[in-house]
Design an enzyme around this catalytic site. Sequence first.
Site, PDB file in Angstrom:
ATOM      1  N   LEU A   1       0.864  -1.177   0.000  1.00 27.61           N
ATOM      2  CA  LEU A   1       0.000   0.000   0.000  1.00 27.61           C
ATOM      3  C   LEU A   1       0.901   1.228   0.000  1.00 27.61           C
ATOM      4  CD1 LEU A   1      -2.602   1.656   0.355  1.00 27.61           C
ATOM      5  CD2 LEU A   1      -2.478   1.180   2.819  1.00 27.61           C
ATOM      6  N   ILE A   2       0.781   2.040  -1.036  1.00 30.84           N
ATOM      7  CA  ILE A   2       1.583   3.258  -1.151  1.00 30.84           C
ATOM      8  C   ILE A   2       0.661   4.454  -0.984  1.00 30.84           C
ATOM      9  CG2 ILE A   2       3.223   4.566  -2.539  1.00 30.84           C
ATOM     10  CD1 ILE A   2       3.878   2.035  -4.075  1.00 30.84           C
TER      11      ILE A   2
ATOM     12  N   GLY B   1      -0.251   8.378  -1.209  1.00 34.56           N
ATOM     13  CA  GLY B   1       0.105   9.588  -1.938  1.00 34.56           C
ATOM     14  C   GLY B   1       0.773   9.320  -3.272  1.00 34.56           C
TER      15      GLY B   1
ATOM     16  N   SER C   1      -0.424  10.367  -6.527  1.00 38.96           N
ATOM     17  CA  SER C   1      -0.893  11.140  -7.683  1.00 38.96           C
ATOM     18  C   SER C   1       0.259  11.775  -8.450  1.00 38.96           C
ATOM     19  CB  SER C   1      -1.894  12.215  -7.249  1.00 38.96           C
ATOM     20  OG  SER C   1      -1.314  13.102  -6.311  1.00 38.96           O
TER      21      SER C   1
ATOM     22  N   GLY D   1       4.889  12.795  -8.228  1.00 41.79           N
ATOM     23  CA  GLY D   1       6.169  12.730  -7.541  1.00 41.79           C
ATOM     24  C   GLY D   1       6.637  11.353  -7.122  1.00 41.79           C
TER      25      GLY D   1
ATOM     26  N   GLY E   1       5.581   9.196  -4.905  1.00 44.20           N
ATOM     27  CA  GLY E   1       4.562   8.155  -4.790  1.00 44.20           C
ATOM     28  C   GLY E   1       4.175   7.569  -6.132  1.00 44.20           C
TER      29      GLY E   1
ATOM     30  N   SER F   1      12.395  13.118   5.855  1.00 46.15           N
ATOM     31  CA  SER F   1      13.116  14.221   5.231  1.00 46.15           C
ATOM     32  C   SER F   1      14.377  14.475   6.038  1.00 46.15           C
ATOM     33  CB  SER F   1      12.228  15.473   5.241  1.00 46.15           C
ATOM     34  OG  SER F   1      12.972  16.643   4.972  1.00 46.15           O
TER      35      SER F   1
ATOM     36  N   TYR G   1       7.031  22.147  10.040  1.00 46.47           N
ATOM     37  CA  TYR G   1       7.295  20.983   9.186  1.00 46.47           C
ATOM     38  C   TYR G   1       8.341  20.080   9.839  1.00 46.47           C
ATOM     39  CZ  TYR G   1       8.986  18.283   5.182  1.00 46.47           C
ATOM     40  OH  TYR G   1       9.378  17.261   4.345  1.00 46.47           O
TER      41      TYR G   1
END
Length: 286
Positions: free
Chosen positions: A6-7, A9, A11, A13, A15, A138, A151
């Site tokens: 299951l990945i 995001g 849509s 980039g 992912g 990140s 962030y």
Amino acid sequence: MKKNVLIIGTSTGVGLEAAIIFAEKGYKVYASMRNLSKAAMLKEKIAEKQLDIELLELDVTKRDTITAAVETIIQKDGRIDMLINNAGAGFAKTIEEASEEEIKWVTDVNYHGVVYCTKAVIPYMRKQRSGHIITVSSVGGLVGQPFNELYCGAKFAVEGFMEALATYVGASFNIKFSVVEPGGISTEFMKSAVGKTVVDGQLATGEYLPLMQKYLGGSQKRANEGDSQVFQTGLEVAQVILDVAESENPPIRIRTSQWAEEFTRLKTEADPDGTKLVEEVTKHFL
């Protein structure tokens, strides 16, 4: 039976690229996204390459969609082998000027979403005594940076969350945990992180303004020039994720570029892949 993944995001980039290369590698891919109307590019690749990818609606800020997506996979396959937490959003604004709504949004997308997606799959992985949870964090999860305190705070939380799980859920139930730490990524994520601040007029005011202008100027310049030392493509980061997934002994944490290694060196040089610390903590408590 092929492994499923299951990945979150997919849509654009990282992912999107991950969904494609995992399917090409032979995985059954469940590609989720918040808005299925943005699946045109992925649908095109599925048809073109005859990929084993099923699209699912999943918004990490809506718990019911997380539960529904995981239950769909269990109903179809009876198991879940891998979760890739990839949803995230950049945000650059001072804590003084960020609204309560913005603070909640940044935290929900970058941290709470990871927590709830992970919470949804762990019971099944524990029962089957196998699984791998890979989370895209990140360098901001290791190093605080100007105007990114919200962030970075969320990404620091992600790192601690995954590290803590690895100390007792990992060895006890044969569930692997890995955190992937990119630097800059030349995708829609970066355009949003840098551009949204300017387009929406979210420049700092007062004494912060000169600092924000300097920060945004440097970020925009590097993004426009496609600085190869800082910025990777989505495919390059996705390939690191696949390598981690395919590894017999995957790292607890891994940077995706030489620039990211250098940027985080003072935090990581004693234990680059995070395994020593997890082993020490486990021995201390368990």
